[in-house]
Design an enzyme around this catalytic site. Structure first.
Site, PDB file in Angstrom:
ATOM      1  CG  ASP A 140      -2.198   0.750   1.081  1.00 59.81           C
ATOM      2  OD1 ASP A 140      -2.151   1.808   0.404  1.00 59.81           O
ATOM      3  OD2 ASP A 140      -3.236   0.373   1.652  1.00 59.81           O
TER       4      ASP A 140
ATOM      5  CG  ASP B  83      -7.031   3.840  -3.060  1.00 58.91           C
ATOM      6  OD1 ASP B  83      -8.268   3.766  -3.149  1.00 58.91           O
ATOM      7  OD2 ASP B  83      -6.437   3.993  -1.972  1.00 58.91           O
TER       8      ASP B  83
ATOM      9  CD  GLU C 236     -13.025   7.195  -5.337  1.00 56.92           C
ATOM     10  OE1 GLU C 236     -12.066   7.914  -4.968  1.00 56.92           O
ATOM     11  OE2 GLU C 236     -12.999   5.968  -5.305  1.00 56.92           O
TER      12      GLU C 236
ATOM     13  NE  ARG D 151     -11.533   4.674  -3.294  1.00 53.98           N
ATOM     14  CZ  ARG D 151     -11.141   5.462  -2.295  1.00 53.98           C
ATOM     15  NH1 ARG D 151     -10.747   4.936  -1.150  1.00 53.98           N
ATOM     16  NH2 ARG D 151     -11.102   6.778  -2.443  1.00 53.98           N
TER      17      ARG D 151
ATOM     18  CG  ASP E 239     -11.188   2.190   1.955  1.00 57.57           C
ATOM     19  OD1 ASP E 239     -10.574   1.325   1.304  1.00 57.57           O
ATOM     20  OD2 ASP E 239     -10.862   3.394   1.952  1.00 57.57           O
TER      21      ASP E 239
ATOM     22  CG  HIS F 162      -6.297  -4.129   2.147  1.00 57.74           C
ATOM     23  ND1 HIS F 162      -5.032  -3.797   2.572  1.00 57.74           N
ATOM     24  CD2 HIS F 162      -6.847  -2.969   1.703  1.00 57.74           C
ATOM     25  CE1 HIS F 162      -4.841  -2.497   2.389  1.00 57.74           C
ATOM     26  NE2 HIS F 162      -5.926  -1.972   1.879  1.00 57.74           N
TER      27      HIS F 162
END
Ligand SMILES: *[C@@H]1O[C@H](CO)[C@@H](O)[C@H](O)[C@H]1NC(C)=O
Ligand SMILES: *[C@@H]1O[C@H](CO)[C@@H](O)[C@H](O)[C@H]1NC(C)=O
Ligand SMILES: *[C@@H]1O[C@H](CO)[C@@H](O)[C@H](O)[C@H]1NC(C)=O
Length: 935
Positions: free
Chosen positions: A338, A468, A471, A573, A589, A647
């Site tokens: 990550d 990730d 958006e 994502r 998440d 995760h």
């Protein structure tokens, strides 16, 4: 009070005709009062008791709309009628509708203005293929004032009837409502639905606007999550299914009405609706995927087990957890890093101290047959070489429209950005970041992204990309008086919500994506301003925000192929309809809760419908402290999801399976089952990629006429042949599973392996020491009884697994079965399926006139080596076989009788061949044998 009552009586009196189950909300944006409601030209009724969520203030929908002019020259023109006006912006007086067939029964209804408006179709560039269907759809005009249509099947049944009224078309608010033939609706996303089938006992609104909000499944949360999928599938009373896709990328929402009906609302673009005729659920999805583009093919290794966490303290910390998992003998393929691995969380850098030796470690993983996937965020800090190279290459970033909108307190901190209008925001890095515009109309942005991936690849040989925050999510943007201004010059982006520039960030109708979050919410919250320019200054985030993750996925998938020279495995994502062509998706998440485990089961089915079969949840839960039982059950379930990754978030205790001996044992067992059946899973992905099939799917896909399947949310089909009933509640030691009466199913669980199970709803033992209850199907219709290609045993990595021979599991129905085998090198780029290098075989079993297994390699190659056949296992085998009678293409083959067995009680027959049988060459290979008693 009196006035109030009088008003509402008047209102109800005048418009009482609209039944309580089909009211279109006129004031979802604020608390309604009689005055505010009537001021909008709507009806106020706070007295009538209706289903949960019944709007108190509702539209006079039966009067609202447009008039169709069928007179000479009228054509497809609609004129705003005399009914009430839009509560949100001026009605456009003249609009056009167009109905066209795309062929093969797919129908397009498009309503919009004649003037130029934003249309996402050229950006998305969907393949728009159609597939043969026996069904036809047609549109009847169901009303001329207000104009209404009814989409019907050839048999006359109505699928979508807009005579409910309420058609509104303004510049920034568009609405269409429809009555539906049943309440069996599935789809719309990305939201957490409490059940797979939508709940029509109440009114429910769902936001569809990409936002970095985490799932919460504790109870009904109608928030919009990371992606947008304006698609639903509906099962009709006849058992036929159809699908509807709204091709629109603006902020939008949908409300389900108890009628049953729906209200679809969007803030831009067109009403561009596509109807897919089915008639089976699987055909609907295949038709939808042909239209939007079928999913990418993941690598074989990407179907292996994956281990990740955020908050490894160093590379050594990561190594110690990976070693612990490997020491427990748990099959493991993919090791993640990550943002911890980066230097101060900047893309394309490595922490020089805590992560020194990173590349050497990844080399070691490779030498063990393992792989690595690294996280990459879209935005790059505005003060380092990566950004400078972008500037030098004239990369396009999301930017302000005019220099006077640029926030000087931010821009002046960055000499590299000071002469630009780039909209700088705060994400993970210490300082402000710039967001690449992956919709750049030139190739500059993609080329720079490729160059940066290649440069980093020179340092660290990662195998896959995890994208990730796309958006895109931006921190500290709430801009409310209470919003803390971060220190050290970390000023937030401030969007124009009033004044002349407010048109984009404060449109008249802000959608459920704002209403859900309450008073201070706004569309640009937690992201860049919607006034921001995209597509190299030719478009706005207002239109393209929902495509940010989509466009980054497209770019990154191509870049990964060019960087590694191998198949791209990207998970994103944020997604939009057709993202599956480029990427898979993890469910975001989530939290270490039983409810998030539960909804991840149905969400994975939804994403399969959306064309993203490479999907799964963060196993054991990302946020919160996980626990032994939850983590164990989560692994047992997720071992059937294509994307299978444990995760964990920073600051929570380790939750890899090696933490608890019981979880280690259960995960090892679950993974061994998965790895053994990987050829089957891989074949499902091949079918998904070439035919548009789903991988995990609801039971009703296989049994649309069996009503008991329609409401099953947490048991699923793993392809056509296997159903899985995982435990998803705390303390359970058994689970309810539904076995459709139309077929016969056999247990794949070790305590009753190979035995026939009772049909109907029954309770099955599910001890923590057994895998999730799993049953294999013998379809009574011979053509689909199951032959499942498996490896002979599991292995510690997929690399080792690929070297193992095959064992076919034959589950006959009426003494016959069939299946398919797909095999390739597992990692090469698939440019086109036509030219790809792979082997395809039809497998057929018959017990008529002696027993035979026919392997018909219909597509062979010289380069792909298919594992040899070491074993056959046949369920429901009626009588003892004669081991000495086996032949391959007429020549005797010897059986390892020690390793072979037949039980007259379980009727499971396993035959192991002394020599492995190559079944590689194009053409037909036939294995024949007899039983001891040839009756
Ligand atoms: C989920 O929502 C519930 C309220 O419905 C709340 O109590 C809980 O804290 C939320 N969980 C998370 C992880 O945000
Ligand atoms: C950035 O530009 C502003 C306005 O032109 C100027 O006042 C400032 O000194 C510049 N800062 C830097 C770091 O270049
Ligand atoms: C093998 O497959 C080919 C191509 O589908 C077909 O024409 C042929 O009849 C098959 N042979 C057998 C024995 O099933």
């Amino acid at each position: 009070m009196k006035v109030f009552l009088l008003l509402s009586l008047l209102a109800v009196g005048a418009h009482g005709a609209i039944p309580i189950d089909r009211r279109i909300d006129c004031q979802p944006d604020s608390e309604s009062t009689a005055e505010s409601c009537l001021a909008r030209g709507c009806v106020y009724d706070e007295t009538t008791v209706g289903p949960i969520g019944t709007p108190k203030c509702y539209m006079r929908a039966d009067e609202i709309g447009y008039t169709a002019n069928f007179g000479p020259g009228g054509g497809e023109i609609l004129t705003k009628n005399k009914g009430p006006s839009s509560p949100w912006g001026d009605d456009i007086s003249s609009i056009r509708y167009r109905i066209s067939g795309l062929g093969n029964g797919v129908l397009n209804v498009r309503i919009g203005t004649e003037e130029r408006r934003y249309d996402p179709a050229p950006i998305l560039n969907l393949p728009r293929e159609t597939l043969p269907s026996d069904e036809t759809l047609q549109v009847d005009i169901a009303g001329t004032d207000p104009f209404a249509i009814a989409v019907k099947r050839g048999d006359g049944s109505t699928l979508f009837d807009t005579s409910i009224g309420g058609l509104i078309f303004t510049d920034q608010f568009i609405q269409i409502a429809a009555l539906l033939p049943s309440d069996k609706m599935y789809g719309w996303g990305e939201n957490i639905h409490q059940s797979l089938k939508h709940d029509f006992t109440r009114y429910t609104s769902w936001g569809m606007f990409a936002r970095g909000d985490a799932p919460n499944s504790t109870d009904l949360h109608t928030a919009n999550l990371y992606g947008v999928h304006p698609f639903y599938l509906l099962l009709e009373p006849s058992g036929k299914a159809h699908g509807v896709f709204f091709l629109n990328t603006n902020a939008q929402d949908v409300t389900t009405l108890p009628a049953p009906g729906l209200v679809y609302r969007t803030t831009g673009g067109f009403l561009d609706m596509y109807f897919f005729p089915g008639p089976t659920p699987g055909q609907v999805i295949a038709q939808y995927h042909a239209f939007i583009g079928r999913p990418f093919m993941p690598s074989y290794w990407a179907l292996g087990y994956q281990l990740c966490r955020w908050g490894y303290k160093s590379l050594d910390d990561l190594k110690s957890r990976v070693n612990a998992v490997m020491a427990a003998g748990i099959p493991l393929d993919v090791v993640y890093a990550d943002i911890d691995y980066m230097d101060r969380r900047k893309d394309f850098t490595t922490d020089p101290e805590k992560w020194s030796g990173f590349n050497e470690y990844i080399d070691q993983l490779h030498s063990k047959g393992m792989s690595s996937i690294l996280i990459f965020d879209p935005a790059v800090q505005a003060d380092y070489d990566v950004f400078q190279r972008a500037k030098d290459k004239k990369v396009s970033f999301i930017e302000w429209e005019r220099a006077d909108q640029v926030q000087p307190e931010i821009q002046s901190q960055y000499p590299m950005a000071n002469d630009t209008k780039i909209m700088l925001g705060l994400v993970w890095p210490d300082r402000h970041v710039a967001f690449p515009d992956f919709l750049d109309t030139t190739t500059a942005t993609d080329e720079w992204w490729e160059d940066e991936f290649k440069r980093y690849y020179q340092q660290v040989k990662f195998d896959g990309a995890w994208i990730d925050m796309n958006e895109p999510q931006v921190f500290y943007t709430r801009n409310t008086p209470n919003d803390e201004i971060p220190s050290n010059g970390r000023y937030p982006v401030i969007c124009p919500k009033t004044g002349p520039d407010a048109k984009w960030d404060s449109p008249p109708y802000q959608t459920h994506a704002v209403f859900y979050y309450g008073e201070d919410a706004f569309l640009g919250q937690d992201s860049l301003c919607l006034t921001g320019l995209s597509q190299r200054g030719t478009n706005r985030m207002y239109n393209t925000r929902n495509l940010y993750g989509w466009s980054e996925s497209r770019s990154t998938s191509a870049v990964m192929e060019k960087t590694t020279g191998r198949r791209a495995n990207v998970i994103s994502r944020s997604t939009f309809a057709s993202s599956g062509r480029y990427a898979g998706h993890w469910l975001g998440d989530n939290s270490a809760t039983w409810s998030d485990l539960r909804t991840s089961i149905s969400e994975a089915m939804e994403f399969n419908m959306f064309g993203l079969p490479y999907v799964g949840s963060d196993v054991c839960g990302f946020k919160g402290v996980s626990n032994e039982e939850l983590c164990l059950r989560w692994h047992q379930m997720a071992a059937f999801h294509s994307f299978y990754r444990n995760h964990n978030a920073i600051a929570y205790p380790s939750q890899d399976p090696a933490v608890w001996p019981s979880v280690a044992a259960a995960t090892k067992k679950a993974n061994e089952f998965r790895y053994r059946y990987l050829p089957y899973l891989y074949n499902l992905h091949y079918r998904s990629s070439t035919l548009g099939d789903t991988v995990v799917r609801p039971l009703f896909f296989e049994y649309p006429l069996d009503e008991a399947t329609h409401e099953i949310s947490y048991q699923f089909m793993w392809g056509p042949s296997i159903t899985v009933a995982p435990v998803y509640t705390q303390g359970a030691t058994s689970v309810e599973a539904y076995i459709p009466a139309a077929d016969t199913y056999f247990s794949l669980n070790d305590h009753n392996y190979g035995s026939k199970v009772t049909t109907g709803l029954n309770i099955y033992d599910a001890p923590t020491t057994s895998n999730a209850p799993t049953f294999v199907r013998a379809k009574l219709d011979i053509s689909a009884a199951s032959i499942i290609p498996r490896h002979q045993s599991s292995a510690i990595t997929t690399t080792a697994l690929r070297a193992l021979p095959f064992s076919y599991l034959v589950v006959p129905g009426n003494g016959a079965a069939s299946g398919t085998l797909f095999w390739d090198d597992g990692d090469s780029i698939v440019e086109s399926w036509k030219d790809a290098d792979y082997v395809l075989a039809d497998l057929t079993y018959s017990s008529v006139g002696g027993n035979s297994l026919v392997v018909n390699v219909t597509r062979g190659t010289t380069t792909i080596i298919v594992p040899t056949l070491a074993e056959l296992e046949i369920f429901d085998y009626p009588s003892a076989p004669d081991y000495s009678s086996f032949t391959l293409n007429g020549a005797k083959i010897s059986v390892n009788t020690q390793a072979s067995k037949y039980s007259a009680i379980t009727k499971v027959f396993t035959v192991a061949f002394s020599q492995r049988i190559p079944l590689n060459k194009e053409g037909v290979s036939t294995i024949r044998w007899n039983n001891v008693n040839k009756s």
